[in-house]
Design an enzyme around this catalytic site. Sequence first.
Site, short mmCIF file in Angstrom:
data_model
loop_
_atom_site.label_atom_id
_atom_site.label_comp_id
_atom_site.label_asym_id
_atom_site.label_seq_id
_atom_site.Cartn_x
_atom_site.Cartn_y
_atom_site.Cartn_z
N ARG B 48 1.03 -1.18 0.00
CA ARG B 48 0.01 -0.13 -0.11
C ARG B 48 0.92 1.35 -0.09
NH1 ARG B 48 1.64 1.39 4.43
NH2 ARG B 48 0.53 3.55 4.31
N GLY B 49 0.39 2.50 -0.21
CA GLY B 49 0.95 3.82 -0.32
C GLY B 49 1.34 4.13 -1.63
N ALA B 50 0.84 5.29 -2.04
CA ALA B 50 0.61 5.85 -3.26
C ALA B 50 2.17 5.29 -4.17
CB ALA B 50 0.26 7.26 -3.35
N ARG B 82 -6.89 -0.55 -7.27
CA ARG B 82 -7.53 0.42 -6.32
C ARG B 82 -7.63 1.71 -7.17
NH1 ARG B 82 -4.74 1.28 -0.83
NH2 ARG B 82 -6.64 1.95 -0.21
N GLN B 196 -3.04 2.33 10.25
CA GLN B 196 -1.61 2.60 9.68
C GLN B 196 -0.77 3.26 10.44
OE1 GLN B 196 -4.50 2.86 8.14
NE2 GLN B 196 -4.45 2.02 5.72
N ASP B 237 -2.46 10.60 -2.39
CA ASP B 237 -2.64 9.39 -3.26
C ASP B 237 -3.04 9.81 -4.83
OD1 ASP B 237 -3.41 8.47 -0.37
OD2 ASP B 237 -2.96 6.91 -1.91
N ASN B 247 -6.21 12.20 -0.12
CA ASN B 247 -5.36 11.49 0.83
C ASN B 247 -5.93 10.73 1.75
OD1 ASN B 247 -2.40 10.88 1.63
ND2 ASN B 247 -2.95 11.90 3.20
N LYS B 248 -5.48 9.85 2.72
CA LYS B 248 -5.92 8.90 3.54
C LYS B 248 -7.35 9.66 4.27
CE LYS B 248 -5.49 5.58 4.09
NZ LYS B 248 -6.41 4.60 3.29
#
Lengths: 364, 364
Positions: B48-50, B82, B196, B237, B247-248
């Site tokens: 995960r993570g852009a 995603r 996270q 993201d 973003n998150k």
Amino acid sequence: MAVIRWEEPPEGPVVVLLDQTRLPTEEVELVCTDAPALVEAIRSLAVRGAPLLGIAGAYGIALAAARGFDVDEAAAALASARPTAVNLSVGVRRAASAYRAALAKGGDTGAAAAAALVAARALHQQDAEASVRMAGHGLALLDELLPGGGHRILTHCNTGSLVSGGEGTAFAVALQAHRAGRLRRLWVDETRPLLQGARLTAYEAARSGMAYTLLTDNAAGSLFAAGEVDAVLIGADRIAADGSVANKVGSYPLAVLARYHHVPFIVVAPVTTVDPETPDGAAIEVEQRPGFEVTEVTAPQAPVTGAGGGIPVAPLGTQAYNPAFDVTPPDLVTAIVTEEGVVSPVTAEALAELCARSRQVTIS
Amino acid sequence: MAVIRWEEPPEGPVVVLLDQTRLPTEEVELVCTDAPALVEAIRSLAVRGAPLLGIAGAYGIALAAARGFDVDEAAAALASARPTAVNLSVGVRRAASAYRAALAKGGDTGAAAAAALVAARALHQQDAEASVRMAGHGLALLDELLPGGGHRILTHCNTGSLVSGGEGTAFAVALQAHRAGRLRRLWVDETRPLLQGARLTAYEAARSGMAYTLLTDNAAGSLFAAGEVDAVLIGADRIAADGSVANKVGSYPLAVLARYHHVPFIVVAPVTTVDPETPDGAAIEVEQRPGFEVTEVTAPQAPVTGAGGGIPVAPLGTQAYNPAFDVTPPDLVTAIVTEEGVVSPVTAEALAELCARSRQVTIS
């Protein structure tokens, strides 16, 4: 199952509590035979919520008195079990005053204990009646602010029948709107770290047949941005003389979001929540709770593996910042709804007037 | 243990991932032998993570090509695993373009597969270098905005070496400040629902020896109110052409709080995160994730009892609102820090210029 009740079995009087830490999975009762047991129940949040804490504190005094324990000692322990909710010390003081007044009038300790119990029961009953009046005032305010109904209300933490002698504070207003066919949706913040929204408010909303949706606290921003929130309704643990509102941590960010999105931010609380002895927000003592509530996840049915009684979710040794409450300044509060009416705009003068009116009502 | 690596054992090439769902309790590797396995790892957030998603997507194409699978099919599946992080489709496209270009030049599928792997490795390497440059630009900006050092930085979600070919985005800036002796504290939002922050950022901060404190997302308001936050640093993201930042979930409320408290709100992301094809925030597709992430708590080591693989914390049947991201409009963003420099104020013109400059650099 009552959230709190007084019982007198042959072995002696007890205070019986619904253990809120076990909800929604299990409905388990806790039987307290003395004030220290009740203090522990308050600290562990088995019994919680500002108005209910007041009732629990009063019954705790009645229990100590009826069982022949030192009432002053019980009063000191109960009143300081949690520091932020003023209702707790108000309830303790009311029952303890009744006890002392009965002694001062020449009664024996039995008569004084009976007087403490009468005071506790009266507080319990008054709180139930206050719920009904708050619900009425709150719905009238909603209808005035948001003509046309179809209210979409966001709430935080738990403020229903689990925190009250009646149907609660903010939740009681939403329930009244639901019964009147004017609630479109109740948005329920999960309320980390102890998940009172997920565990308790969702439980109460489901039992009431309301249309509700659960969200993580940090998802509220997306709802505001999408125009999905018509009003925020929360309770309060202490309202300072200037109108600053201490409530469950996470309330203040909602107040800032509500202001940014021009959404009303409404606090619903009985008049006893207003503390004229606390001048402003800075004077409110905010309880700091143990870090393990954040570094570990506690959930009903979960096996305990962490030092704090939960499942670790952060590296060992992680330090946590865990205030139980935050403080919202009066300029971010659209209105305070009490059983004696609505204060809006929120000013020290209007609050002082409300308290004076309430004292008159109580005395008359 | 590398967060992602390419290996060529005798049985054929594989992509090996550190399974981030098992952190911080266990360091377990996932071995993907085909693109569908990698798609599943992306969906489950094992990877995960852009920026890292871009690298994973590129290796996924190299894997499909090397194993003789249909590259177009793998590209479609990987790019849509995603929807919000644009880096994923950028990485997929880059490796797939290299593959197709090699074929077009008359190479066989073996040569084309080798070209896809070269492209994936180049992206991996470029991302590591971009981290270093973002960290430098970010710390310079912090020092300019907050002279005197002793920075107290609040961050959300996880943006360190677990999301990157290098040391990450926002976290890399905090790490640079730490190494320069100018980080007083890193405030780590736990980042519900998947924690996270608690699981991954706390893990990275602890390993780096930083002074850090974990908090529930809703406690950030109290920190702002107490003047304890000097700057907010987050990743992204997707950044739309107008500067809107996806973003998150939970980033937008921090932006509103930061504005209300006059605290800089800084986004750190590689230029590939800027998507000129997405005109504004409204055009960003926000991934909605399953409700059980909210109605159940998932934690490493916890036995599974809920339908979603976690421990239920809300009544059965509770509906949840669970967007994975939120969108912050450009007027709430103080600056966007990229490897090519800082954009501040954030305008469509400045972003377009940055992208043009970046393309020149890439071409030259």
